[in-house]
Scaffold this motif. Structure first.
Motif, short mmCIF file in Angstrom:
data_model
loop_
_atom_site.label_atom_id
_atom_site.label_comp_id
_atom_site.label_asym_id
_atom_site.label_seq_id
_atom_site.Cartn_x
_atom_site.Cartn_y
_atom_site.Cartn_z
N ARG A 78 0.59 -1.25 -0.14
CA ARG A 78 -0.39 -0.08 0.08
C ARG A 78 1.05 1.10 -0.11
O ARG A 78 0.77 2.16 -0.94
N SER A 79 2.30 0.90 1.36
CA SER A 79 2.94 2.28 0.96
C SER A 79 3.30 2.72 -0.31
O SER A 79 3.58 3.84 -0.87
N LEU A 85 0.69 3.92 -3.04
CA LEU A 85 1.13 5.29 -2.28
C LEU A 85 1.63 6.44 -2.44
O LEU A 85 0.91 7.66 -3.44
N GLN A 86 2.48 6.15 -3.04
CA GLN A 86 3.79 6.74 -3.14
C GLN A 86 3.56 8.13 -4.36
O GLN A 86 4.07 8.60 -4.94
N LEU A 100 0.91 8.07 -6.32
CA LEU A 100 -0.35 9.32 -6.79
C LEU A 100 -0.26 10.02 -5.55
O LEU A 100 0.23 10.43 -4.83
N GLU A 112 -5.99 10.50 -6.49
CA GLU A 112 -5.76 9.66 -6.46
C GLU A 112 -5.97 9.16 -5.30
O GLU A 112 -6.04 7.70 -5.32
N GLN A 113 -5.21 9.17 -4.50
CA GLN A 113 -4.86 8.99 -3.10
C GLN A 113 -6.50 8.83 -3.30
O GLN A 113 -6.99 7.41 -2.21
N ASP A 166 -8.50 4.83 -2.37
CA ASP A 166 -9.04 4.57 -0.46
C ASP A 166 -11.22 4.29 -0.28
O ASP A 166 -10.95 3.69 0.06
#
Length: 162
Positions: free
Chosen positions: A57-58, A61-62, A64, A68-69, A73
């Motif tokens: 996930r991390s 997310l980096q 995006l 977009e994050q 979610d």
């Protein structure tokens, strides 16, 4: 896998449901096509989940932007709650009377807010200077050299008769 109590064919997404796996006498033949389509959909969902779970996930997310994050979610939460809705329905529980309905509505509200933000971000920005120049140049301005001294003809004065 999706469910702990999944049938043997669901544990093998690479395999299609064969006639041996299904006893045609267990259900009406009219719904066979619907069940086959449902099974293909389950396999597709399972493959998508495996793909999503293969990346941390991390790390995801980096890559995006914050908007977009938020979308990721919200879609993840909505998908999970939708699957729970289906699970409740398969267990004979009316999901419309379960708190999952309010949760889905709450997520939908936030999805609409994120959509509004994205739409505002996409909307073209108004360049006030360019707009005022455009309007000023588009308006007709009379040329003072060619214009008569008076725009309206002079009216004759009436005399009062005594």
């Amino acid at each position: 896998m999706l469910l702990a109590h999944a049938p043997s064919w669901a544990a093998r997404p690479e395999m299609e449901m064969s006639e041996d796996d299904i006893n045609m006498e267990d259900y009406p033949t009219e719904i066979h096509d619907y069940l086959a389509a449902f099974e293909r959909s389950l396999v597709t969902v399972d493959e998508m989940l495996e793909t999503m779970m293969s990346v941390s996930r991390s790390e995801l997310l980096q890559k995006l932007e914050p908007l977009e994050q938020a979308k990721l979610d919200l879609v993840s939460a909505y998908a999970l709650n939708s699957m729970f809705w289906v699970y409740l329905a398969t267990q004979g529980i009316n999901p419309k009377e379960h708190p999952v309905k309010q949760e889905l509505e709450r997520i939908r509200t936030y999805m609409n807010k994120v959509k509004e933000i994205a739409d505002k971000k996409k909307a073209s920005k108004l360049d006030k200077g360019a707009a005022s120049r455009f309007v000023r140049n588009a308006l007709w301005e009379p040329n003072p050299e060619n214009e008569p001294t008076s725009k309206t003809p002079a009216k004759a004065k009436k005399r009062k008769m005594d």
